[in-house]
Design a protein around this motif. Structure first.
Motif, mmCIF file in Angstrom:
data_model
loop_
_atom_site.group_PDB
_atom_site.id
_atom_site.type_symbol
_atom_site.label_atom_id
_atom_site.label_comp_id
_atom_site.label_asym_id
_atom_site.label_seq_id
_atom_site.Cartn_x
_atom_site.Cartn_y
_atom_site.Cartn_z
ATOM 1 N N ARG A 1 0.977 -0.694 -0.165
ATOM 2 C CA ARG A 1 0.163 0.006 -0.082
ATOM 3 C C ARG A 1 0.951 1.622 0.283
ATOM 4 N NH1 ARG A 1 -4.940 -1.638 1.831
ATOM 5 N NH2 ARG A 1 -5.275 -3.697 2.596
ATOM 6 N N ASN A 2 0.230 2.278 -0.419
ATOM 7 C CA ASN A 2 1.168 3.633 -0.681
ATOM 8 C C ASN A 2 0.277 4.806 0.216
ATOM 9 O OD1 ASN A 2 3.862 3.043 -1.974
ATOM 10 N ND2 ASN A 2 1.884 2.009 -3.843
ATOM 11 N N PHE B 1 -7.815 -1.247 4.975
ATOM 12 C CA PHE B 1 -6.802 -0.302 5.818
ATOM 13 C C PHE B 1 -7.457 0.593 6.209
ATOM 14 C CE2 PHE B 1 -3.685 2.486 7.200
ATOM 15 C CZ PHE B 1 -2.634 1.459 7.475
ATOM 16 N N SER B 2 -8.120 1.117 4.915
ATOM 17 C CA SER B 2 -8.437 3.100 5.656
ATOM 18 C C SER B 2 -10.007 2.549 7.235
ATOM 19 C CB SER B 2 -9.539 3.346 4.787
ATOM 20 O OG SER B 2 -8.697 3.879 4.245
ATOM 21 N N TYR C 1 -8.152 0.630 10.334
ATOM 22 C CA TYR C 1 -7.262 1.658 11.180
ATOM 23 C C TYR C 1 -8.252 3.514 11.406
ATOM 24 C CZ TYR C 1 -4.327 -1.915 11.195
ATOM 25 O OH TYR C 1 -3.485 -3.435 10.856
ATOM 26 N N GLY C 2 -9.324 3.262 10.679
ATOM 27 C CA GLY C 2 -10.198 4.557 11.148
ATOM 28 C C GLY C 2 -9.308 5.670 10.200
ATOM 29 N N VAL C 3 -8.746 5.527 8.780
ATOM 30 C CA VAL C 3 -7.889 6.405 8.313
ATOM 31 C C VAL C 3 -9.194 6.770 7.410
ATOM 32 C CG1 VAL C 3 -5.913 6.279 10.084
ATOM 33 C CG2 VAL C 3 -6.226 5.089 7.062
ATOM 34 N N VAL D 1 -2.208 3.264 -5.782
ATOM 35 C CA VAL D 1 -2.449 3.481 -4.700
ATOM 36 C C VAL D 1 -2.109 1.958 -3.876
ATOM 37 C CG1 VAL D 1 -4.803 3.285 -2.613
ATOM 38 C CG2 VAL D 1 -4.952 4.932 -4.930
ATOM 39 N N ASP D 2 -2.278 1.048 -4.009
ATOM 40 C CA ASP D 2 -1.822 -0.210 -3.342
ATOM 41 C C ASP D 2 -2.540 -1.929 -4.643
ATOM 42 O OD1 ASP D 2 -4.389 -0.860 -3.623
ATOM 43 O OD2 ASP D 2 -5.720 -0.386 -1.411
ATOM 44 N N PHE D 3 -1.504 -2.452 -4.173
ATOM 45 C CA PHE D 3 -2.376 -3.717 -4.705
ATOM 46 C C PHE D 3 -2.085 -5.426 -4.422
ATOM 47 C CE2 PHE D 3 2.001 -4.916 -5.451
ATOM 48 C CZ PHE D 3 2.561 -4.249 -5.397
#
Ligand code: UDP
Length: 237
Positions: free
Chosen positions: A94-95, A101-102, A105-107, A174-176
């Motif tokens: 993830r970049n 992930f969001s 971790y609530g981001v 963004v991610d992969f």
């Protein structure tokens, strides 16, 4: 090379045996699933795009020192690959924060990380692909420490290379998720696919999503987004 017995049918691909026990044929489907198979649909033209995109990207990675399972594209929807035994880990890089992930971790989505974040999930649909660390992977005998070190180094190198390829085309990686396999002699190679099904790709200018999140989140324009990223990739590789 001709298809023989169907060995495996997954959510997005079929895998066939060939005359050569070390080689398999992968056939990409237009079928799409999300949320561990709960949401099902068809993305017209996806099979061809994912096959061709994955092959272009893997050929590029191979050139730059990442070994892959790719042998050669047979037709727009099918590819000859080396037979591997898949390491049952989903290797995620993830970049920017997004997706699980969001949520975890609530981001907010789009938060950029100072360094790439690498995570492993146990590839096990029955358990919902739970997140795990190196100790868990070793305890469960999914991979050795040495293999995990190789996988980590390749995953970060793949991230650097893919980030550059996409950045040149005005797209943020963004991610992969990638998967690795072992050849008969134990060599670790990149396997599975790299496509808008397995990467989050955002337009760098508009931040528009150009990947499977359009399907997952019912954003519309799914086929058009897949076509657009493929077009932007092919221009200039
Ligand atoms: N991903 C994937 N297959 C999976 C889970 C994730 O290809 O089974 C990809 C996903 O497309 C994204 C990245 O891995 O590019 C990170 O996904 P995340 O963990 O955020 O899960 P999601 O929100 O997709 O459930």
């Amino acid at each position: 090379m001709e298809k023989q017995a169907l060995l495996y049918e997954g959510k997005a691909k079929k895998v066939y045996a060939t005359q050569d026990p070390q080689l398999l044929i992968v056939s990409y489907k237009d079928d799409a699933t999300a949320f561990n198979g709960l949401k099902k649909g068809v993305i017209q033209g996806k099979g061809v795009i994912n096959n061709q995109m994955s092959n272009l990207l893997m050929a590029e990675l191979e050139k730059r020192g990442v070994p892959t399972h790719l042998v050669r594209e047979l037709n727009p929807q099918e590819t000859l690959v080396k037979r591997v035994s898949i390491v049952p880990l989903e290797v995620i890089v993830r970049n920017l924060a997004a997706g699980s992930f969001s949520k975890r971790y609530g981001v907010e989505e789009g938060l950029a990380f100072a360094e790439p974040v690498l995570e492993f999930s146990y590839k096990n649909d029955g358990l919902g692909d739970p997140l795990l660390n190196d100790d868990h992977a070793v305890a469960l005998k999914l991979a050795t420490r040495e293999e995990l070190a190789v996988i980590r180094a390749y995953a970060l190198k793949i991230n650097r290379l893919l980030q550059g390829i996409w950045a040149d085309r005005g797209i943020i990686l963004v991610d992969f998720k990638v998967e690795f396999g072992r050849l008969a002699d134990g060599t670790i190679v990149l396997a599975d696919e790299i496509s808008p099904d397995t990467c989050r790709l955002w337009d760098a200018q508009t931040r528009e999503k150009l990947d499977k999140d359009r399907f997952r989140r019912d954003l519309g324009g799914v086929e058009e987004a897949y076509r657009q990223v493929m077009e932007r990739l092919s221009s200039g590789l």
